[in-house]
Design a protein around this motif. Structure first.
Motif, PDB file in Angstrom:
ATOM      1  N   ILE A 277       1.039  -1.133  -0.091  1.00  0.00           N
ATOM      2  CA  ILE A 277      -0.232   0.172  -0.052  1.00  0.00           C
ATOM      3  C   ILE A 277       0.133   1.520   0.414  1.00  0.00           C
ATOM      4  O   ILE A 277       1.892   1.088   0.467  1.00  0.00           O
ATOM      5  CB  ILE A 277      -1.405   0.118   1.395  1.00  0.00           C
ATOM      6  CG1 ILE A 277      -1.548  -1.337   1.465  1.00  0.00           C
ATOM      7  CG2 ILE A 277      -1.768   1.030   0.895  1.00  0.00           C
ATOM      8  CD1 ILE A 277      -2.849  -1.059   2.208  1.00  0.00           C
ATOM      9  N   SER A 278       0.254   2.774  -0.443  1.00  0.00           N
ATOM     10  CA  SER A 278       1.102   3.488  -0.557  1.00  0.00           C
ATOM     11  C   SER A 278       0.428   4.989   0.010  1.00  0.00           C
ATOM     12  O   SER A 278      -0.950   4.779  -0.829  1.00  0.00           O
ATOM     13  CB  SER A 278       1.091   4.047  -1.975  1.00  0.00           C
ATOM     14  OG  SER A 278       1.926   2.561  -2.953  1.00  0.00           O
ATOM     15  N   GLY A 279       0.727   5.291   0.247  1.00  0.00           N
ATOM     16  CA  GLY A 279       0.239   6.837   1.144  1.00  0.00           C
ATOM     17  C   GLY A 279       0.994   7.346   2.616  1.00  0.00           C
ATOM     18  O   GLY A 279       1.518   6.984   2.354  1.00  0.00           O
ATOM     19  N   THR A 280       0.344   8.751   2.424  1.00  0.00           N
ATOM     20  CA  THR A 280       1.409   8.943   3.856  1.00  0.00           C
ATOM     21  C   THR A 280       0.379   8.108   4.906  1.00  0.00           C
ATOM     22  O   THR A 280       1.181   8.500   6.283  1.00  0.00           O
ATOM     23  CB  THR A 280       0.432  10.527   4.271  1.00  0.00           C
ATOM     24  OG1 THR A 280      -0.393  11.090   3.692  1.00  0.00           O
ATOM     25  CG2 THR A 280       1.389  11.607   3.286  1.00  0.00           C
ATOM     26  N   SER A 281      -0.795   7.872   4.910  1.00  0.00           N
ATOM     27  CA  SER A 281      -0.933   7.120   5.818  1.00  0.00           C
ATOM     28  C   SER A 281      -0.397   5.686   6.125  1.00  0.00           C
ATOM     29  O   SER A 281       0.153   4.871   7.068  1.00  0.00           O
ATOM     30  CB  SER A 281      -2.062   6.655   5.579  1.00  0.00           C
ATOM     31  OG  SER A 281      -2.848   7.496   5.802  1.00  0.00           O
ATOM     32  N   MET A 282       0.910   5.586   5.124  1.00  0.00           N
ATOM     33  CA  MET A 282       1.807   4.544   5.405  1.00  0.00           C
ATOM     34  C   MET A 282       3.015   4.520   6.111  1.00  0.00           C
ATOM     35  O   MET A 282       3.905   4.090   6.728  1.00  0.00           O
ATOM     36  CB  MET A 282       2.284   3.290   4.022  1.00  0.00           C
ATOM     37  CG  MET A 282       0.660   2.567   3.345  1.00  0.00           C
ATOM     38  SD  MET A 282       0.694   2.022   4.801  1.00  0.00           S
ATOM     39  CE  MET A 282      -0.992   2.074   5.268  1.00  0.00           C
ATOM     40  N   ALA A 283       3.577   6.542   5.482  1.00  0.00           N
ATOM     41  CA  ALA A 283       4.177   6.811   5.930  1.00  0.00           C
ATOM     42  C   ALA A 283       4.644   7.414   7.422  1.00  0.00           C
ATOM     43  O   ALA A 283       5.701   7.500   8.220  1.00  0.00           O
ATOM     44  CB  ALA A 283       5.190   8.360   5.566  1.00  0.00           C
ATOM     45  N   THR A 284       3.029   8.089   8.410  1.00  0.00           N
ATOM     46  CA  THR A 284       2.911   7.560   9.572  1.00  0.00           C
ATOM     47  C   THR A 284       3.047   7.031  10.515  1.00  0.00           C
ATOM     48  O   THR A 284       3.744   8.029  11.241  1.00  0.00           O
ATOM     49  CB  THR A 284       1.455   8.234   9.676  1.00  0.00           C
ATOM     50  OG1 THR A 284       1.386   9.012   8.513  1.00  0.00           O
ATOM     51  CG2 THR A 284       1.503   8.556  11.202  1.00  0.00           C
ATOM     52  N   PRO A 285       3.184   6.032  10.356  1.00  0.00           N
ATOM     53  CA  PRO A 285       3.643   4.723  11.230  1.00  0.00           C
ATOM     54  C   PRO A 285       5.237   4.278  11.612  1.00  0.00           C
ATOM     55  O   PRO A 285       5.132   4.004  12.716  1.00  0.00           O
ATOM     56  CB  PRO A 285       3.120   3.388  10.928  1.00  0.00           C
ATOM     57  CG  PRO A 285       1.417   3.764  10.254  1.00  0.00           C
ATOM     58  CD  PRO A 285       1.912   5.104   9.577  1.00  0.00           C
ATOM     59  N   HIS A 286       5.943   5.084  10.181  1.00  0.00           N
ATOM     60  CA  HIS A 286       7.370   4.569  10.794  1.00  0.00           C
ATOM     61  C   HIS A 286       8.123   5.837  11.464  1.00  0.00           C
ATOM     62  O   HIS A 286       8.424   5.370  12.280  1.00  0.00           O
ATOM     63  CB  HIS A 286       7.659   4.793   9.250  1.00  0.00           C
ATOM     64  CG  HIS A 286       7.969   3.874   7.963  1.00  0.00           C
ATOM     65  ND1 HIS A 286       6.616   4.220   7.359  1.00  0.00           N
ATOM     66  CD2 HIS A 286       8.578   2.823   7.505  1.00  0.00           C
ATOM     67  CE1 HIS A 286       6.988   2.810   6.638  1.00  0.00           C
ATOM     68  NE2 HIS A 286       8.077   2.275   6.920  1.00  0.00           N
ATOM     69  N   ILE A 287       6.945   7.222  11.535  1.00  0.00           N
ATOM     70  CA  ILE A 287       7.620   8.404  12.402  1.00  0.00           C
ATOM     71  C   ILE A 287       7.056   7.227  13.782  1.00  0.00           C
ATOM     72  O   ILE A 287       7.564   7.537  14.432  1.00  0.00           O
ATOM     73  CB  ILE A 287       7.125   9.243  11.791  1.00  0.00           C
ATOM     74  CG1 ILE A 287       7.725   9.779  10.627  1.00  0.00           C
ATOM     75  CG2 ILE A 287       7.673  10.805  12.588  1.00  0.00           C
ATOM     76  CD1 ILE A 287       9.225   9.801  10.670  1.00  0.00           C
ATOM     77  N   SER A 288       5.582   7.132  13.931  1.00  0.00           N
ATOM     78  CA  SER A 288       4.922   6.669  15.021  1.00  0.00           C
ATOM     79  C   SER A 288       6.021   5.656  16.052  1.00  0.00           C
ATOM     80  O   SER A 288       6.341   5.560  16.848  1.00  0.00           O
ATOM     81  CB  SER A 288       3.732   6.010  14.971  1.00  0.00           C
ATOM     82  OG  SER A 288       2.904   6.960  14.312  1.00  0.00           O
ATOM     83  N   GLY A 289       6.727   4.690  14.985  1.00  0.00           N
ATOM     84  CA  GLY A 289       7.847   4.211  15.821  1.00  0.00           C
ATOM     85  C   GLY A 289       8.766   4.693  16.350  1.00  0.00           C
ATOM     86  O   GLY A 289       9.797   4.497  16.909  1.00  0.00           O
ATOM     87  N   VAL A 290       9.770   5.914  15.472  1.00  0.00           N
ATOM     88  CA  VAL A 290      10.641   6.229  15.992  1.00  0.00           C
ATOM     89  C   VAL A 290      10.357   6.935  16.934  1.00  0.00           C
ATOM     90  O   VAL A 290      11.297   7.043  18.020  1.00  0.00           O
ATOM     91  CB  VAL A 290      11.410   7.890  14.846  1.00  0.00           C
ATOM     92  CG1 VAL A 290      12.570   7.852  14.831  1.00  0.00           C
ATOM     93  CG2 VAL A 290      11.209   6.100  13.222  1.00  0.00           C
ATOM     94  N   ALA A 291       9.321   7.564  17.546  1.00  0.00           N
ATOM     95  CA  ALA A 291       8.436   8.657  18.301  1.00  0.00           C
ATOM     96  C   ALA A 291       8.695   7.208  19.583  1.00  0.00           C
ATOM     97  O   ALA A 291       9.640   7.608  20.557  1.00  0.00           O
ATOM     98  CB  ALA A 291       7.651   9.419  18.121  1.00  0.00           C
ATOM     99  N   ALA A 292       8.396   6.108  19.426  1.00  0.00           N
ATOM    100  CA  ALA A 292       8.080   4.826  19.960  1.00  0.00           C
ATOM    101  C   ALA A 292       9.398   5.320  20.930  1.00  0.00           C
ATOM    102  O   ALA A 292       9.761   4.377  22.125  1.00  0.00           O
ATOM    103  CB  ALA A 292       7.467   3.866  19.933  1.00  0.00           C
ATOM    104  N   LEU A 293      10.760   4.576  19.228  1.00  0.00           N
ATOM    105  CA  LEU A 293      12.206   4.407  20.345  1.00  0.00           C
ATOM    106  C   LEU A 293      12.384   5.421  21.286  1.00  0.00           C
ATOM    107  O   LEU A 293      13.443   5.240  22.322  1.00  0.00           O
ATOM    108  CB  LEU A 293      12.751   4.425  19.006  1.00  0.00           C
ATOM    109  CG  LEU A 293      12.123   2.816  18.302  1.00  0.00           C
ATOM    110  CD1 LEU A 293      13.493   2.747  16.659  1.00  0.00           C
ATOM    111  CD2 LEU A 293      13.428   1.868  19.185  1.00  0.00           C
ATOM    112  N   LEU A 294      12.278   6.825  20.292  1.00  0.00           N
ATOM    113  CA  LEU A 294      12.991   7.724  21.292  1.00  0.00           C
ATOM    114  C   LEU A 294      12.359   8.068  23.086  1.00  0.00           C
ATOM    115  O   LEU A 294      12.994   8.269  23.526  1.00  0.00           O
ATOM    116  CB  LEU A 294      12.886   9.011  20.809  1.00  0.00           C
ATOM    117  CG  LEU A 294      13.210   9.310  19.074  1.00  0.00           C
ATOM    118  CD1 LEU A 294      13.195  10.666  18.738  1.00  0.00           C
ATOM    119  CD2 LEU A 294      14.985   8.911  19.901  1.00  0.00           C
ATOM    120  N   LYS A 295      10.583   7.547  22.502  1.00  0.00           N
ATOM    121  CA  LYS A 295      10.079   7.815  23.751  1.00  0.00           C
ATOM    122  C   LYS A 295      10.964   6.293  25.135  1.00  0.00           C
ATOM    123  O   LYS A 295      11.646   6.498  26.282  1.00  0.00           O
ATOM    124  CB  LYS A 295       8.811   7.549  24.142  1.00  0.00           C
ATOM    125  CG  LYS A 295       8.030   7.309  25.060  1.00  0.00           C
ATOM    126  CD  LYS A 295       7.730   8.696  25.150  1.00  0.00           C
ATOM    127  CE  LYS A 295       6.626   9.453  26.276  1.00  0.00           C
ATOM    128  NZ  LYS A 295       6.393  10.765  26.904  1.00  0.00           N
TER     129      LYS A 295
END
Length: 457
Positions: A277-295
């Motif tokens: 699948i393609s979309g900014t909806s696919m990009a968003t979880p990538h950054i969510s994962g990065v945020a979780a790592l930083l947290k």
């Protein structure tokens, strides 16, 4: 997971209820692949209102920029307390070749896991049937059909009809808008997708020698190290924001093209639990994962500090060392990429962060929307515009600085917090066009203690 949409309808009350429920449940990061209308006031946007409540409780809220690109000003989820994500490519290709009879080879992509087919077949391209609109299917048997992709469900059924009528295969080429962005679809048949530039080569060859033009397919499976990468996808919504041009939106670029995605079984009987699948909806979880790592690494960091770390350590160059490109392989603007492409490793150690608290955001809301806007968004009677300093957008302690160009000097202020080694020295380096004079005061910051703040102008 919190369900706020059903039957393609997303009630505003359900969105607010879902965000409030997640916050009460104690989540650390909210990933929202959901967007409202472009240019919507924050005090009328349920995502902006609900996200403010989450951020006030220490939750990082990551949201999709929208899929209305490449139009300028198509960005959604542009509130400054949201971490807004644009979509780009990765250095991976589901490789397939179209080998022409004149010796040229065109690199394409396909999700069809077929074995190599070295046999050549006649090419058929008709300008009158440019979009695969073949009513007389007897003419396609034993030929490779060349068409411009529309990504519609109707064309998908047409392609299946052509294969069913005996066509040896179909090549779909991108239109001029999508350029080098190839949105892959699983046609479950012999189909190769190519870029707009390669489509022009293919159609020219087919038209120049209609009686002798032939081609064959060769499937190369998954290829890695494709360059350049990342490239901004054509559909990714662009800034500037019509509502808040004083903030750079989107904030960050992340992988969002042809992403292997999964969801609970039996929710999509057509493709099963996995799909590309393609979309900014696919990009968003990538950054969510990065945020979780930083947290997890820095549990005391605020949502604004985590956002700052991601933005200020991002990459502004691609895998070739050159500028990040857009779907036409021209230099992408900051309204395409935001601060740059996420760099997960560097984000964990940013050195300095631009931090923000709820009172800062509230002061900005007072400046922008007044007391009524504050009451709607903040939902906290202890914060009132009479007690808060009004903070102009360019003066909010945001990690990117967006300001109008003027002929007179203009000063913006920022406060940075040292999250690096206790004893650290940072020196400002400015890379600006010759027509623009930028000075940073002070030019050097020296810290002797951790978590110490200093001011810049």
């Amino acid at each position: 997971m919190y369900k706020v949409c059903a039957d393609n309808q997303c009630a505003e009350s359900a969105i607010l209820a879902g965000l409030d429920a997640a916050t009460k449940d104690g989540v650390d990061v909210l990933s929202i692949s959901l967007g409202g209308n472009t240019g919507r006031r924050f005090d009328e946007d349920p995502v902006a209102i609900g996200a403010f409540g989450a951020v006030s409780k220490g939750v990082v809220v990551v949201s999709a920029a929208g899929n209305n690109g490449p139009n300028s000003g198509s960005i959604t989820n542009d509130a400054p307390w949201l971490l807004t994500v644009a979509a780009g490519t990765v250095d991976r290709s589901f490789g397939a070749e179209v080998r022409l009879g004149n010796g040229k080879s065109i690199h394409g992509e396909s999700l069809t896991g077929k074995k190599p087919r070295s046999k050549s077949y006649p090419l058929l391209f008709s300008e009158a049937r440019r979009y695969c609109e073949y009513g007389d299917e007897n003419s396609v048997a034993g030929k490779i059909i060349v068409c411009e992709a529309t990504m519609s469900a109707f064309q998908k059924s047409q392609v299946r009809n052509l294969i069913g009528a005996g066509a040896a295969g179909v090549v779909l080429f991108n239109d001029d808008i999508s350029g080098y962005t190839t949105l892959l679809r699983d046609y479950n048949s012999t189909v190769v997708q190519v870029t707009a530039a390669d489509g022009a080569i293919l159609t020219s060859y087919a038209a120049s020698s209609e009686t002798t033009s032939v081609a064959s397919f060769n499937y190369n499976n998954t290829l890695l190290g494709i360059r350049p990468a990342p490239v901004v996808s054509w559909f990714s919504s662009r800034g500037p924001s019509f509502i808040v041009p004083g903030f750079l939106k989107p904030d960050i670029l992340a992988p969002g093209l042809n992403i292997l995605a999964a969801w609970p079984p039996k929710t999509d009987s057509a493709s099963g639990p996995f799909n590309i699948i393609s979309g900014t909806s696919m990009a968003t979880p990538h950054i969510s994962g990065v945020a979780a790592l930083l947290k997890s690494i820095h549990p005391s960091w605020s949502p604004a500090a985590i956002k700052s770390a991601i933005l200020t350590t991002s990459d502004m160059v691609n895998s070739t060392g050159g500028s990040i490109l857009d779907q036409h392989h021209t230099k992408a603007s900051v309204y395409d990429t935001g601060a740059g492409h996420v760099n997960v490793t560097r984000a964990a150690d940013p050195g300095l962060v631009y931090d923000l608290g709820i009172t800062d955001y509230a002061g900005y809301i007072c400046w922008f929307l007044g007391k009524d806007g504050l009451a709607t968004i903040v939902r906290n009677s202890s914060l009132t515009c009479t007690k808060l300093p009004k903070i102009e957008d360019v003066q909010l302690n945001y990690p990117t600085i967006t300001m109008p160009m003027t002929s007179t000097p203009f000063t913006v202020n920022r406060t940075v917090t040292n999250v690096g080694p206790a004893t650290s020295t940072y020196t400002a380096k400015v890379d600006a066009p010759k027509s623009l004079v930028v000075r940073v005061f002070p030019e050097t910051l020296t810290f002797s203690k951790p978590e110490r703040r200093k001011h810049l102008a």
